[in-house]
Every structure is written in C-alpha cells, then in structure tokens.
Design an enzyme around this catalytic site. Structure first.
Site, PDB file in Angstrom:
ATOM      1  N   MET A 167     116.495  21.817 -87.588  1.00 20.92           N
ATOM      2  CA  MET A 167     117.964  21.751 -87.436  1.00 20.92           C
ATOM      3  C   MET A 167     118.245  20.701 -86.389  1.00 20.92           C
ATOM      4  O   MET A 167     118.701  20.989 -85.280  1.00 20.92           O
ATOM      5  CB  MET A 167     118.496  23.129 -87.023  1.00 20.92           C
ATOM      6  CG  MET A 167     118.637  24.057 -88.210  1.00 20.92           C
ATOM      7  SD  MET A 167     118.824  25.764 -87.664  1.00 20.92           S
ATOM      8  CE  MET A 167     117.139  26.252 -87.628  1.00 20.92           C
ATOM      9  N   GLY A 227     114.392  36.939 -89.455  1.00 20.52           N
ATOM     10  CA  GLY A 227     114.072  36.920 -88.030  1.00 20.52           C
ATOM     11  C   GLY A 227     114.221  38.294 -87.426  1.00 20.52           C
ATOM     12  O   GLY A 227     113.250  39.031 -87.229  1.00 20.52           O
ATOM     13  N   ASP A 249     117.817  31.874 -95.823  1.00 22.17           N
ATOM     14  CA  ASP A 249     117.597  32.043 -94.383  1.00 22.17           C
ATOM     15  C   ASP A 249     118.904  32.432 -93.706  1.00 22.17           C
ATOM     16  O   ASP A 249     119.906  31.721 -93.827  1.00 22.17           O
ATOM     17  CB  ASP A 249     117.096  30.700 -93.820  1.00 22.17           C
ATOM     18  CG  ASP A 249     116.860  30.761 -92.320  1.00 22.17           C
ATOM     19  OD1 ASP A 249     116.855  31.858 -91.754  1.00 22.17           O
ATOM     20  OD2 ASP A 249     116.675  29.680 -91.720  1.00 22.17           O
ATOM     21  N   GLY A 250     118.855  33.556 -93.019  1.00 20.73           N
ATOM     22  CA  GLY A 250     120.001  33.979 -92.228  1.00 20.73           C
ATOM     23  C   GLY A 250     120.524  35.332 -92.653  1.00 20.73           C
ATOM     24  O   GLY A 250     121.020  35.488 -93.777  1.00 20.73           O
ATOM     25  N   GLY A 251     120.347  36.335 -91.793  1.00 23.81           N
ATOM     26  CA  GLY A 251     120.919  37.654 -92.063  1.00 23.81           C
ATOM     27  C   GLY A 251     120.224  38.416 -93.175  1.00 23.81           C
ATOM     28  O   GLY A 251     120.778  39.393 -93.685  1.00 23.81           O
ATOM     29  N   GLY A 308     120.304  36.629 -85.947  1.00 22.88           N
ATOM     30  CA  GLY A 308     121.065  37.866 -85.802  1.00 22.88           C
ATOM     31  C   GLY A 308     122.491  37.812 -86.326  1.00 22.88           C
ATOM     32  O   GLY A 308     123.297  38.692 -86.010  1.00 22.88           O
ATOM     33  N   SER A 354     110.817  34.612 -89.147  1.00 20.30           N
ATOM     34  CA  SER A 354     111.349  33.527 -88.324  1.00 20.30           C
ATOM     35  C   SER A 354     111.095  33.856 -86.854  1.00 20.30           C
ATOM     36  O   SER A 354     111.631  34.836 -86.324  1.00 20.30           O
ATOM     37  CB  SER A 354     112.848  33.376 -88.572  1.00 20.30           C
ATOM     38  OG  SER A 354     113.391  32.517 -87.608  1.00 20.30           O
ATOM     39  N   GLY A 364     121.990  27.918 -86.321  1.00 18.24           N
ATOM     40  CA  GLY A 364     122.082  27.800 -84.873  1.00 18.24           C
ATOM     41  C   GLY A 364     121.616  29.035 -84.137  1.00 18.24           C
ATOM     42  O   GLY A 364     121.034  28.943 -83.070  1.00 18.24           O
ATOM     43  N   PHE A 365     121.846  30.204 -84.731  1.00 20.99           N
ATOM     44  CA  PHE A 365     121.511  31.452 -84.025  1.00 20.99           C
ATOM     45  C   PHE A 365     120.974  32.487 -85.000  1.00 20.99           C
ATOM     46  O   PHE A 365     121.427  32.544 -86.148  1.00 20.99           O
ATOM     47  CB  PHE A 365     122.758  32.024 -83.323  1.00 20.99           C
ATOM     48  CG  PHE A 365     123.309  31.071 -82.300  1.00 20.99           C
ATOM     49  CD1 PHE A 365     122.816  31.081 -80.996  1.00 20.99           C
ATOM     50  CD2 PHE A 365     124.278  30.140 -82.657  1.00 20.99           C
ATOM     51  CE1 PHE A 365     123.301  30.175 -80.067  1.00 20.99           C
ATOM     52  CE2 PHE A 365     124.763  29.235 -81.738  1.00 20.99           C
ATOM     53  CZ  PHE A 365     124.281  29.248 -80.432  1.00 20.99           C
ATOM     54  N   MET A 419     115.579  23.368 -83.047  1.00 20.84           N
ATOM     55  CA  MET A 419     117.019  23.071 -82.871  1.00 20.84           C
ATOM     56  C   MET A 419     117.200  22.104 -81.711  1.00 20.84           C
ATOM     57  O   MET A 419     116.572  22.282 -80.654  1.00 20.84           O
ATOM     58  CB  MET A 419     117.798  24.347 -82.566  1.00 20.84           C
ATOM     59  CG  MET A 419     117.646  25.418 -83.610  1.00 20.84           C
ATOM     60  SD  MET A 419     118.581  26.874 -83.117  1.00 20.84           S
ATOM     61  CE  MET A 419     118.222  27.990 -84.446  1.00 20.84           C
ATOM     62  N   HIS A 455     108.134  30.957 -90.329  1.00 19.69           N
ATOM     63  CA  HIS A 455     109.322  30.107 -90.292  1.00 19.69           C
ATOM     64  C   HIS A 455     109.606  29.707 -88.844  1.00 19.69           C
ATOM     65  O   HIS A 455     109.702  30.569 -87.964  1.00 19.69           O
ATOM     66  CB  HIS A 455     110.504  30.874 -90.880  1.00 19.69           C
ATOM     67  CG  HIS A 455     111.761  30.063 -90.986  1.00 19.69           C
ATOM     68  ND1 HIS A 455     112.008  29.196 -92.031  1.00 19.69           N
ATOM     69  CD2 HIS A 455     112.836  29.988 -90.169  1.00 19.69           C
ATOM     70  CE1 HIS A 455     113.194  28.630 -91.859  1.00 19.69           C
ATOM     71  NE2 HIS A 455     113.714  29.086 -90.735  1.00 19.69           N
ATOM     72  N   ASP A 457     112.100  27.524 -86.406  1.00 19.39           N
ATOM     73  CA  ASP A 457     113.395  26.840 -86.284  1.00 19.39           C
ATOM     74  C   ASP A 457     113.390  25.882 -85.098  1.00 19.39           C
ATOM     75  O   ASP A 457     113.392  26.316 -83.946  1.00 19.39           O
ATOM     76  CB  ASP A 457     114.507  27.873 -86.061  1.00 19.39           C
ATOM     77  CG  ASP A 457     114.827  28.661 -87.315  1.00 19.39           C
ATOM     78  OD1 ASP A 457     114.849  28.063 -88.406  1.00 19.39           O
ATOM     79  OD2 ASP A 457     115.061  29.877 -87.206  1.00 19.39           O
ATOM     80  N   HIS A 491     111.636  24.377 -90.069  1.00 16.40           N
ATOM     81  CA  HIS A 491     113.043  24.175 -90.407  1.00 16.40           C
ATOM     82  C   HIS A 491     113.668  23.343 -89.287  1.00 16.40           C
ATOM     83  O   HIS A 491     113.919  23.857 -88.189  1.00 16.40           O
ATOM     84  CB  HIS A 491     113.704  25.556 -90.536  1.00 16.40           C
ATOM     85  CG  HIS A 491     115.159  25.534 -90.832  1.00 16.40           C
ATOM     86  ND1 HIS A 491     115.948  26.644 -90.694  1.00 16.40           N
ATOM     87  CD2 HIS A 491     115.986  24.555 -91.272  1.00 16.40           C
ATOM     88  CE1 HIS A 491     117.203  26.356 -91.030  1.00 16.40           C
ATOM     89  NE2 HIS A 491     117.243  25.091 -91.369  1.00 16.40           N
ATOM     90  N   MET A 540     121.149  28.062 -96.698  1.00 12.95           N
ATOM     91  CA  MET A 540     121.485  28.833 -95.486  1.00 12.95           C
ATOM     92  C   MET A 540     122.474  29.933 -95.864  1.00 12.95           C
ATOM     93  O   MET A 540     123.496  29.662 -96.511  1.00 12.95           O
ATOM     94  CB  MET A 540     122.112  27.935 -94.414  1.00 12.95           C
ATOM     95  CG  MET A 540     121.157  26.958 -93.748  1.00 12.95           C
ATOM     96  SD  MET A 540     119.722  27.734 -92.955  1.00 12.95           S
ATOM     97  CE  MET A 540     120.477  28.797 -91.730  1.00 12.95           C
TER      98      MET A 540
HETATM   99  O1  LIG Z   1     117.778  29.544 -88.914  1.00 12.23           O
HETATM  100  C1  LIG Z   1     118.448  30.463 -88.564  1.00 12.23           C
HETATM  101  C2  LIG Z   1     119.589  30.289 -87.688  1.00 12.23           C
HETATM  102  O2  LIG Z   1     119.847  28.965 -87.570  1.00 12.23           O
HETATM  103  C3  LIG Z   1     118.162  31.822 -89.102  1.00 12.23           C
HETATM  104  O3  LIG Z   1     119.270  32.577 -89.073  1.00 12.23           O
HETATM  105  C4  LIG Z   1     116.970  32.518 -88.509  1.00 12.23           C
HETATM  106  O4  LIG Z   1     115.796  31.814 -88.796  1.00 12.23           O
HETATM  107  C5  LIG Z   1     116.803  33.904 -89.125  1.00 12.23           C
HETATM  108  O5  LIG Z   1     117.289  34.820 -88.282  1.00 12.23           O
HETATM  109  P1  LIG Z   1     117.956  36.197 -88.750  1.00 12.23           P
HETATM  110  O6  LIG Z   1     117.108  36.747 -89.820  1.00 12.23           O
HETATM  111  O7  LIG Z   1     117.922  37.007 -87.490  1.00 12.23           O
HETATM  112  O8  LIG Z   1     119.337  35.885 -89.236  1.00 12.23           O
END
Ligand SMILES: O=C(CO)[C@H](O)[C@H](O)COP(=O)(O)O
Length: 438
Positions: free
Chosen positions: A280, A410, A387-389, A357, A220, A354-355, A249, A245, A247, A278, A349
């Site tokens: 958002m 990401g 996606d996410g963390g 990390g 990402s 939104g963010f 937003m 990927h 994002d 993606h 998700m």
């Molecule tokens: O879409 C996201 C936030 O909206 C994701 O969390 C991002 O693409 C991945 O980041 P990470 O791997 O650092 O959590």
C-alpha cells in the site's frame, strides 16, 4: 413392443434410492454410536429418541435405527424389480404389474426418511469440548508428527519408523506423546524442535487443506503482536496457513505507516510459506528491489498507486514473482481489466486500506462477482483475493461464493479470544463446502 416393456427408468430410480439409503444408513450407524453413553459425542433432541421399556434412564436413538432398518427394505425393492424383469420376453407381460408397489413404497420411504433425518440432524448437538479433548489423545497426531519430520527434510519412510518407535516407547512407559519432554523426542530424532508441541488436533485439521477444499488462508500480520512477530508467523505456519499476508504501508498512499524491508526480512526468515506482499505504497517501483528477495513470494501493488501499472507488473514478473493488483472499494474493475492477462492475482479490498479491524463492505461482493465472471469468460488463470474485515462467518462464505480463492484475515486470526490454530480452523470451517462462484 420393447418400449412398452422397458423398465430401465424404474431400475435406475430404485438403484439411486438404494445408494441414497446406503449413505443415510451409514450416517445413522455413526449417530447410534456417537450418541451412546460411551462415546457421548452428540445429543439428539428428545423428540428423536424414545425411552426403553425396561430401562427408564435410557434414551434410544430410534429414528436413526429405524432409518438404518428401512435401507434393507429399499434394497429389497431394487432386487424385486430386477427379479421381475429378468425372465420376461421383449414385450409387455402381465408380470409388469408388479412394478408399482415397490416403487411407490420406495418413494414414500426415501422421502419420509430424508425429511426426518434433516430435522434430526438440525436438532443434534455436538459436545465440542468432549470431541476436542479426545481428538488430541492417544496417538492421533503421530501422522502429523511424521509429516512434521518430512517438513524438516526426513524421508517419510524414516519419519514413519521414528514415530512407530516413539509410539511404542510411549505405550510401554504409559506416557502420552504430548507429555514427553523435548529431550525424550531427541532420543528418537534430532530433527524434533520445540515447535513439535505446536502440533495439536486443531492444527492437524487446519493442515488438511486439499484442492477443492476451503480457500487458501492468508493471515495478515498487521494484526499480530509485533513484540512476538516471528513467533506469531511461526504459529500461523504451524496452524496450516497457506500464505502470510504482509501489509507494507508508506504513510502516503494510505495514512498509516506499518513497516518496511527490515521487518519483511524478519517475517521472511520466520517461515518458508510464500509471503503475500501487499504494497500500500505510492509508486512502489523504487521499493520493489528491496522487497522482492525471494521469487516464490507474491507481490501485489495498488492500481490507484501506480502511474505506469503495466511497467510495474513487468518489473515484478521479471524477478520471477507472482504478481497481483489490488483495487480499493471505490475502484471499478475496469482499472485491472486491461492487465488481467498478465496477472496471477487480483486483490479486491473489502475495506478502505490503511487499518486492520474495520468492517467488511458488503458492496464489494458484487464487484468480486463481476470480476470472477470476466476471469471465467476469458479463462485467465487469475486468483481472486479478498482483504479486510473477513471473519469466520458470512463474510468468508459470501466472498468464496462470489469467487474469492484467497482469504486474508488479520484480527480474525491474531486475537485474544482464540489461538491462531483455532482461528484458522474456524475460518476454514466457515468457508468449507462453498464452491467459488456458486
Ligand atoms: O490491508 C488491510 C488494511 O489495509 C487489511 O484490512 C488487513 O490486512 C486485514 O485486517 P482485518 O482482517 O483485521 O480487517
């Protein structure tokens, strides 16, 4: 009469035991070599080595050698039972008393060898630095370089010839491939670019992503260094990423604003990999024409952001793009169930969007698993994405086990601790061997 004299079950047991021991023996042979002073790839725990009676400094890998030796004994019992059976008439004869000793010995030998081997392997330490330093040496990466030329449109036969001449040139001049400047590469093919130096042992491992191997990795770019965005995308591409990927937003559906069409165009021109777009954004229909420039890209919208989800999906499909729907951690799977037959991807998700990390939300795994079961039950050709963390740890493993086929990451890929290639390799490694839906 025939039934009481039949020993096929024993022959089959002996044959399976022989096959198992053959594999153990091959692994044992590798361990003997890897643990030798000359190779030094692995170190065995002290209790699995013994000293030499005349050379006090030596640690012999005796358990591996004994396991290799015991293979012959198990093969012997297979030949023994086959030989006992070969001349017998079709009923019980006293010869069959000879079926016991070899069988019991095979059971004892195989079980004890497997037990010892498991303990020995778990205590074996890999010298990763040594293995890594040797992996890039010599001409190990010549095939990757030929593949690189193929990626530039050179037929493989020609690329093979270029690399053969290049390797011979290196041999004669006593230079390593990695030490040649680009001007020297150009003497052999003008298709070499500066990115040939991105071919490393880690990138080579990451590039071997086969069906049945680890899940596609989608770095990402939200976590990339935006000052070097195009280069970071190229790094991910060279390191064997499967998708990029992206994002988008809008500051409305999520509170953050990332980037729009202009930046997506810049990412698009930095790689030939499909983008995993993606969105958002609230009511994405108005942005779709500007973003769907290439039909090989995948476009994902949020179920929560579309008043007319079915229509939005239709717009994306009309353009020839693969279409996905994303759902937030609190959104139930029913939000996508009615449109599953129209989808290529469902993105679950694992953080609130939104963010980057943020920490992975483990509760999302249960939802992933339920969606996986629904998709399997109906046989829909839908891929699940998380996606996410997601990191090179249990988050990646558990996601794949729950049914994820695409891993977005990401911060686990674009960070200061590792190169992009190392991070992608670590992520693949973490999810390796876990089958979806296990
Ligand atoms: O879409 C996201 C936030 O909206 C994701 O969390 C991002 O693409 C991945 O980041 P990470 O791997 O650092 O959590």
């Amino acid at each position: 009469m025939d039934a009481v004299a039949d020993r096929d079950f024993l022959v089959e047991y002996h044959a399976s035991a022989a096959v198992a021991m053959m594999h153990i023996s091959r692994l044992a042979e590798e361990i003997v070599i890897w643990s030798s002073r000359e190779f030094g790839f692995v170190a065995l725990a002290e209790e699995f080595t013994t000293g030499s009676s005349i050379m006090p400094q030596k640690r012999n890998p005796d358990f591996a050698e004994i396991a290799r030796g015991k293979t012959g004994r198990v093969y012997g019992h297979l030949m023994g039972i086959l030989t006992v059976l070969k001349g017998l008439p079709l009923t019980y004869n006293r010869d069959l008393q000879e079926d016991k000793e070899g069988f019991f010995d095979t059971v004892d030998t195989v079980l004890s060898t497997l037990g010892v081997f498991a303990d020995m392997l778990s205590g074996m330490e890999l010298d990763a630095d040594r293995v890594e330093s040797l992996a890039g040496e010599s001409y190990m990466l010549a095939t990757d370089m030929a593949d690189y030329l193929v990626g530039k449109g050179v037929p493989f036969r020609e690329a093979h010839g270029v690399m053969r001449r290049l390797c011979r040139y290196c041999e004669e001049s006593g230079t390593a491939l990695s030490d040649l400047p680009l001007t020297e590469y150009h003497k052999f093919s003008s298709d070499f670019g500066a990115d040939v130096f991105d071919i490393t042992a880690a990138a080579s491992v990451a590039a071997r992503d086969n069906p049945g191997g680890t899940a596609p990795i989608a770095p990402s770019v939200l976590a990339a260094d935006f000052g070097r965005l195009a280069q970071q995308v190229r790094d991910a591409d060279a390191a064997g990423a499967d998708l990029i990927h992206v994002d988008v937003m809008d500051g409305r559906f999520v509170s953050n604003i990332s980037f729009g069409e202009v930046v997506v165009d810049c990412i698009r021109s930095a790689t030939d990999l499909p983008l995993n777009l993606h969105l958002m954004v609230h009511e994405p229909d108005r942005l779709l024409p500007g973003l769907m420039k290439v039909s090989s890209d995948q476009v994902l919208v949020h179920a929560e952001a579309c008043a007319h989800l079915h229509r939005t999906i239709g717009l994306i499909k009309e353009n020839g793009n693969q279409v996905g729907v994303a759902i937030n951690p609190a959104t139930p799977i029913s939000a996508v169930e009615e449109v599953l037959p129209d989808l290529d991807i469902v993105l679950v998700m694992t953080v609130n969007p939104g963010f980057g990390g943020q920490s992975f939300i483990p509760a999302a795994l249960g939802k992933l698993r339920r969606l996986y079961d629904v998709i399997q039950e109906h046989g829909y050709p839908v891929q699940l994405e998380v996606d996410g963390g997601v990191k090179a740890d249990a988050t990646a493993r558990d996601s794949v086990a729950a049914g994820a086929e695409i891993l977005v990451a990401g911060t686990a890929i674009f960070n200061r601790e590792q190169s992009v290639a190392e991070a992608i390799a670590a992520l693949r490694d973490a999810a390796n061997g876990v089958a979806p839906g296990q």
